[in-house]
Design an enzyme around this catalytic site. Structure first.
Site, PDB file in Angstrom:
ATOM      1  N   HIS A   1      -2.935  -9.964   1.658  1.00  0.00           N
ATOM      2  CA  HIS A   1      -1.861  -9.104   0.940  1.00  0.00           C
ATOM      3  C   HIS A   1      -0.909  -9.214   1.965  1.00  0.00           C
ATOM      4  CE1 HIS A   1      -1.342  -5.970  -1.910  1.00  0.00           C
ATOM      5  NE2 HIS A   1      -1.795  -5.223  -0.865  1.00  0.00           N
TER       6      HIS A   1
ATOM      7  N   ARG B   1      10.185  -9.728   0.286  1.00  0.00           N
ATOM      8  CA  ARG B   1      10.889  -9.805   1.132  1.00  0.00           C
ATOM      9  C   ARG B   1      11.579 -11.441   1.516  1.00  0.00           C
ATOM     10  NH1 ARG B   1       7.994  -5.882   3.146  1.00  0.00           N
ATOM     11  NH2 ARG B   1       6.631  -6.843   4.348  1.00  0.00           N
TER      12      ARG B   1
ATOM     13  N   GLN C   1       5.771   2.769  -7.256  1.00  0.00           N
ATOM     14  CA  GLN C   1       5.640   2.652  -6.086  1.00  0.00           C
ATOM     15  C   GLN C   1       7.085   1.718  -5.121  1.00  0.00           C
ATOM     16  OE1 GLN C   1       2.922  -0.214  -5.086  1.00  0.00           O
ATOM     17  NE2 GLN C   1       3.183   0.440  -2.734  1.00  0.00           N
TER      18      GLN C   1
ATOM     19  N   TYR D   1       9.220   3.933  -2.200  1.00  0.00           N
ATOM     20  CA  TYR D   1       9.182   3.549  -0.857  1.00  0.00           C
ATOM     21  C   TYR D   1       9.764   3.595  -0.084  1.00  0.00           C
ATOM     22  CZ  TYR D   1       9.291  -0.875  -0.047  1.00  0.00           C
ATOM     23  OH  TYR D   1       9.580  -1.963   0.355  1.00  0.00           O
TER      24      TYR D   1
ATOM     25  N   THR E   1      -5.516  -3.020   0.736  1.00  0.00           N
ATOM     26  CA  THR E   1      -6.021  -4.113  -0.558  1.00  0.00           C
ATOM     27  C   THR E   1      -6.812  -5.340  -0.150  1.00  0.00           C
ATOM     28  OG1 THR E   1      -4.830  -3.572  -1.620  1.00  0.00           O
ATOM     29  CG2 THR E   1      -5.793  -5.150  -2.470  1.00  0.00           C
TER      30      THR E   1
HETATM   31 CA    CA Z   1      -4.216   1.199  -0.569  1.00  0.00          CA
END
Ligand code: CA
Length: 415
Positions: free
Chosen positions: A133, A142, A240, A244, A349
């Protein structure tokens, strides 16, 4: 082991499981409970009938409660003894097998019991411990070269989540609203999130309070963990990705997370333990561990549109985790951070290597560039209003199955 209760084939709730939860019986009476096959057993009444009298350390009816916290806090010697006693009582020819009065009073069809949040969660932490993940997300945001950040293989990376918005399976929630900045826009916009996602995770629940300054080592960690749940850590990707930097996840993450109602004990999962994947480079001493610390738990994710059928969209496994629970808890407390009974620690995740094993829409559709086709002919880049996400998980070996049932949640339109 065989039970006098008829257990449907492929039931997650075999006699080897004996999970714990909290149920509403007849819409009015609340009690801690366990489940076997399709029967839910009221433990408060079972306690009143004297079936736990021989167990030392359980001096009051802790099952007469709205959460499992009091029971869990009794610690492993008591919670294990209770689980084994229930297992003994449920076997063929046990002393309650023909005890109609007890069965009448304590045993309910699972469809007549509404399950509640199993624990009061004082603190919730979310890790980021699947290498597949972290690599997928890193590649997307990135590029291939910098997919994994330099700290990733040295630290079980995590952040403090929001406990107030954790809800039990079956709950609905409204699509979150917030600030987003579309790639081609000069300024941010406000509105309902357009990139709503699920995260396939598992969580573990801690059974003790520690003092500030104390740490839990990898060797002590398993004794401090009561059990595990399935966990859907809903995420608003567009909120997000704008918010972030530099402090990490905030409103894109804290609007809802959903847990499965049954807590499966570590003892029930013991036979399904497997080796943790090789960790290179070698970790610092406080993160070293012994024994098999991963668990082979098959995990499936389904998307169900309103009035539609379930579409299987991911098949993953908890065994893929790079960092294990013992390391996560050791890392979390190495600085002296105290833990509390009921604390929930989520895995992050859980993605596998294959494209059909990714644990989020973000990865499955590769940030919306490869939409999923559903059986009703529609497509999904992310989750739409009135979609339901269902996760199921179970461990199985040599004909023995121990599972979690499901965690399901439905997305309503923004409020
Ligand atoms: Ca999470």
């Amino acid at each position: 082991m065989k039970s006098f209760i008829n257990i449907p084939e492929n039931s997650d709730f075999s006699i080897h499981n004996i999970p714990f939860g909290v149920g509403v019986f007849n819409k009015e009476y609340i009690s801690c409970c366990t489940r076997i096959g399709d029967m839910v057993i009221d433990l408060a009444t079972l306690y009143d009938y004297g079936f736990f009298d021989e167990i030392e350390g359980i001096d009051e009816n802790v099952f007469e409660a709205y959460t499992l916290n009091e029971f869990i806090e009794l610690g492993k010697p008591v919670t294990n003894a209770v689980r084994l006693k229930i297992q003994e009582l449920l076997q063929e020819n046990s002393k309650i097998a023909d005890d109609e009065k007890t069965i009448e009073a304590c045993f309910y069809d699972c469809n007549s019991v509404q399950m509640m949040m199993p624990v009061h969660v004082p603190n919730y932490t979310d890790f980021y411990s699947s290498i597949e993940h972290a690599t997928n997300v890193g590649k997307m945001f990135r590029g291939e070269e910098n997919a994994l950040l330099p700290n990733w293989k040295h630290i079980p990376v995590g952040y403090h989540g929001r406990a107030s918005s954790i809800v039990v399976s079956g709950s609905e929630f409204h699509r979150p609203k917030g600030q987003m900045k579309p790639a081609d826009a000069a300024n941010p916009i406000f509105g309902p999130c357009k990139q709503l996602d699920f995260e396939l995770e598992m969580g573990f629940i801690v059974n003790k309070n520690t003092e500030m300054g104390d740490s839990i080592s990898t060797t002590e960690a398993n004794d401090a963990i009561f059990g595990m749940v399935l966990f859907n850590d809903w995420s608003a990707r567009d909120i997000q990705s704008w918010e972030y930097v530099p402090l990490g996840p905030f409103l894109g993450k804290n609007f809802c997370s959903t847990v499965s109602p049954w807590v499966v004990t570590l003892e029930a999962l013991e036979p399904f333990r497997v080796e943790t994947p090789k960790q290179e480079p070698e970790v610092l001493d406080y993160l070293k561990f012994e024994g098999k610390q991963n668990i082979d738990i098959k995990l499936n994710v389904y998307l169900q549109p309103e009035n539609g059928t379930e579409n299987l969209i991911s098949e993953s496994n908890y065994k893929y985790m790079y960092w294990n629970m013992a390391q996560q808890l050791a890392h979390h407390t190495i600085n002296g951070c105290n833990v509390e009974v009921g604390d929930l620690y989520a895995s992050g995740t859980i993605s596998g290597k294959e494209k059909n094993s990714f644990g989020s829409m973000l990865e499955l559709t590769w940030r919306g560039t490869k939409p999923l086709k559903l059986t009703d002919g529609s497509e999904r880049k992310f989750i739409e209003d009135n979609d339901t996400i269902i996760m199921r998980g179970y461990a199985e070996k040599e004909g023995i199955r121990v599972g979690f049932g499901e965690v399901s949640g439905k997305v309503l339109p923004a409020k």
